[in-house]
Design an enzyme around this catalytic site. Structure first.
Site, PDB file in Angstrom:
ATOM      1  N   SER A  12       0.857  -1.198   0.000  1.00 21.64           N
ATOM      2  CA  SER A  12       0.000   0.000   0.000  1.00 21.64           C
ATOM      3  C   SER A  12       0.886   1.239   0.000  1.00 21.64           C
ATOM      4  CB  SER A  12      -0.892   0.022   1.235  1.00 21.64           C
ATOM      5  OG  SER A  12      -1.424   1.334   1.379  1.00 21.64           O
ATOM      6  N   HIS A  37      -1.216  -1.278  -4.349  1.00 19.77           N
ATOM      7  CA  HIS A  37      -2.487  -0.980  -3.676  1.00 19.77           C
ATOM      8  C   HIS A  37      -2.565   0.515  -3.360  1.00 19.77           C
ATOM      9  CE1 HIS A  37      -5.967  -2.195  -1.153  1.00 19.77           C
ATOM     10  NE2 HIS A  37      -5.541  -1.296  -0.280  1.00 19.77           N
ATOM     11  N   MET A  41      -9.042   7.851   0.387  1.00 22.25           N
ATOM     12  CA  MET A  41      -9.843   8.168   1.585  1.00 22.25           C
ATOM     13  C   MET A  41     -10.419   9.570   1.461  1.00 22.25           C
ATOM     14  SD  MET A  41      -7.415   6.716   4.587  1.00 22.25           S
ATOM     15  CE  MET A  41      -6.546   5.149   4.431  1.00 22.25           C
ATOM     16  N   HIS A  70      -8.426   0.981  -3.803  1.00 20.33           N
ATOM     17  CA  HIS A  70      -9.335   0.719  -2.677  1.00 20.33           C
ATOM     18  C   HIS A  70     -10.005   2.029  -2.278  1.00 20.33           C
ATOM     19  CE1 HIS A  70      -9.515  -0.550   1.886  1.00 20.33           C
ATOM     20  NE2 HIS A  70     -10.711  -0.458   1.352  1.00 20.33           N
ATOM     21  N   MET A  72     -12.142   4.200  -0.019  1.00 24.11           N
ATOM     22  CA  MET A  72     -12.763   4.349   1.297  1.00 24.11           C
ATOM     23  C   MET A  72     -13.477   5.698   1.260  1.00 24.11           C
ATOM     24  SD  MET A  72      -9.596   2.751   3.397  1.00 24.11           S
ATOM     25  CE  MET A  72      -8.530   2.961   1.975  1.00 24.11           C
ATOM     26  N   MET A 141     -11.173  -6.510   5.575  1.00 27.29           N
ATOM     27  CA  MET A 141     -10.403  -5.550   6.380  1.00 27.29           C
ATOM     28  C   MET A 141     -10.046  -6.194   7.711  1.00 27.29           C
ATOM     29  SD  MET A 141     -10.131  -2.926   4.389  1.00 27.29           S
ATOM     30  CE  MET A 141      -9.122  -2.027   5.582  1.00 27.29           C
ATOM     31  N   GLY A 146      -8.723   3.451   7.543  1.00 25.02           N
ATOM     32  CA  GLY A 146      -8.451   4.871   7.757  1.00 25.02           C
ATOM     33  C   GLY A 146      -6.981   5.183   7.935  1.00 25.02           C
ATOM     34  N   GLY A 148      -2.728   3.540   8.210  1.00 26.65           N
ATOM     35  CA  GLY A 148      -1.748   2.465   8.170  1.00 26.65           C
ATOM     36  C   GLY A 148      -1.207   2.213   9.569  1.00 26.65           C
ATOM     37  N   ASP A 176      -6.464  -6.764   4.145  1.00 29.74           N
ATOM     38  CA  ASP A 176      -5.947  -5.398   4.220  1.00 29.74           C
ATOM     39  C   ASP A 176      -5.924  -4.919   5.667  1.00 29.74           C
ATOM     40  OD1 ASP A 176      -5.112  -2.847   3.707  1.00 29.74           O
ATOM     41  OD2 ASP A 176      -6.818  -2.300   2.435  1.00 29.74           O
ATOM     42  N   GLY A 177      -4.698  -4.727   6.185  1.00 30.76           N
ATOM     43  CA  GLY A 177      -4.533  -4.146   7.512  1.00 30.76           C
ATOM     44  C   GLY A 177      -3.730  -5.033   8.446  1.00 30.76           C
ATOM     45  N   GLY A 198       1.281  -2.224   4.117  1.00 32.58           N
ATOM     46  CA  GLY A 198       1.838  -0.877   4.016  1.00 32.58           C
ATOM     47  C   GLY A 198       3.083  -0.755   4.855  1.00 32.58           C
ATOM     48  N   SER A 199       2.890  -0.593   6.162  1.00 31.21           N
ATOM     49  CA  SER A 199       4.039  -0.353   7.035  1.00 31.21           C
ATOM     50  C   SER A 199       5.029  -1.507   7.006  1.00 31.21           C
ATOM     51  CB  SER A 199       3.563  -0.052   8.460  1.00 31.21           C
ATOM     52  OG  SER A 199       2.521  -0.907   8.830  1.00 31.21           O
TER      53      SER A 199
HETATM   54  C1  DX5 Z   1      -6.178   0.976   5.865  1.00 26.62           C
HETATM   55  C2  DX5 Z   1      -5.751   0.836   4.406  1.00 26.62           C
HETATM   56  C3  DX5 Z   1      -4.629  -0.121   4.261  1.00 26.62           C
HETATM   57  C4  DX5 Z   1      -3.396   0.291   4.982  1.00 26.62           C
HETATM   58  C5  DX5 Z   1      -2.654  -0.916   5.441  1.00 26.62           C
HETATM   59  O1  DX5 Z   1      -7.262   1.785   5.972  1.00 26.62           O
HETATM   60  O2  DX5 Z   1      -6.818   0.399   3.604  1.00 26.62           O
HETATM   61  O3  DX5 Z   1      -4.364  -0.447   2.917  1.00 26.62           O
HETATM   62  O4  DX5 Z   1      -2.555   1.096   4.247  1.00 26.62           O
HETATM   63  O5  DX5 Z   1      -1.575  -0.483   6.192  1.00 26.62           O
HETATM   64  P1  DX5 Z   1      -0.779  -1.448   7.164  1.00 26.62           P
HETATM   65  O6  DX5 Z   1      -0.259  -2.574   6.342  1.00 26.62           O
HETATM   66  O7  DX5 Z   1       0.275  -0.562   7.700  1.00 26.62           O
HETATM   67  O8  DX5 Z   1      -1.760  -1.920   8.207  1.00 26.62           O
HETATM   68 ZN    ZN Z   2      -6.428  -0.526   1.506  1.00 27.23          ZN
END
Ligand code: DX5
Ligand code: ZN
Length: 231
Positions: A12, A37, A41, A70, A72, A141, A146, A148, A176-177, A198-199
């Site tokens: 992400s 990804h 938001m 994605h 949101m 999810m 919202g 990362g 995701d998450g 992401g992280s």
């Molecule tokens: C959260 C996002 C994710 C997010 C995941 O709302 O939809 O895609 O970036 O981040 P990590 O992997 O850091 O949980």
């Molecule tokens: Zn996402």
């Protein structure tokens, strides 16, 4: 895009350097990302704000793999054509974003994209029972969307229920998450094939020093593949 259930890692770019998206996308792809990804938001459906169609369109030429967008946001339908024009390969809307998810999925496919539906942690697997023929991807999810870097919420039972419901239909299960090398095996064993991270992908690396991205992607993939094979 040929359909397969092999493990795909989708970093992400919410965790990328926001002043450097083009180079960050190239770096994660060079380091082994399968999909890119993109988290959109709106500060309304979720309590955070990222970017919209013009930014996503600017990412497009840098993405050589699959651009997985994605949303949101709420409402969704008025923006579907803009994301098709921006070049999204997959467009995912939240089931909770409005009263007419069936219409939304039809419209996404009608605009020439693969259609995804995302489920918040509080939404049961059964909510997609009547959507399976209209969707190419179900995003489970494992955090409240919202931000990362949040803690993984165990949705293993939901993933197993979805996997059983899907049967041999060509529908991806995306997580995701909070995906890390520690949590990836749980979701892969339960039936997930696309892992957003992401992280856990971006930590320790940068455009100037991208090798950690590759090591992070490999660690998640190896953990997930091992669990998928053993399941
Ligand atoms: C959260 C996002 C994710 C997010 C995941 O709302 O939809 O895609 O970036 O981040 P990590 O992997 O850091 O949980
Ligand atoms: Zn996402």
């Amino acid at each position: 895009m040929t359909f397969t259930r092999s493990i795909k890692i989708a970093p992400s770019i919410l965790s990328a350097d926001f002043a450097n998206f083009g180079q960050e996308i190239q770096a994660i792809e060079n380091q082994g990302a399968d999909w890119v990804h993109v988290d959109v938001m709106d500060g309304h459906f979720v309590p955070n704000l990222t970017f919209g169609p013009p930014a996503v369109k600017a990412f497009r030429p840098h993405v050589k793999t699959v651009m997985d967008v994605h949303l949101m946001i709420s409402p969704v339908d008025a923006y579907i054509d803009a994301y098709a024009d921006a070049g999204a390969d997959i467009l995912t809307a939240h089931l909770e974003a409005g009263p007419h998810i069936h219409r939304t999925l039809q419209a996404i496919r009608g605009a020439g994209m693969k259609a995804g539906v995302a489920l918040n942690p509080g939404t049961p697997a059964e909510a997609v029972t009547h959507l399976l023929e209209l969707t190419d991807l179900i995003c489970v999810m494992t955090v409240n969307p919202g931000f990362g870097g949040q803690k993984f919420i165990d949705m293993t039972a939901k993933i197993r229920a979805l996997r059983a419901m899907i049967g041999d239909r060509p529908v991806h299960i995306e997580i995701d998450g909070g995906v890390t090398p520690d949590t990836a095996p749980l979701v892969a064993a339960a039936g997930a094939d696309v892992l957003v991270a992401g992280s856990a992908v971006f930590k320790g690396g940068s455009v100037a020093d991208p090798a950690p991205y590759g090591a992070n992607i490999r660690a998640i993939r190896d953990a997930a593949q091992g669990a998928q094979a053993a399941a």
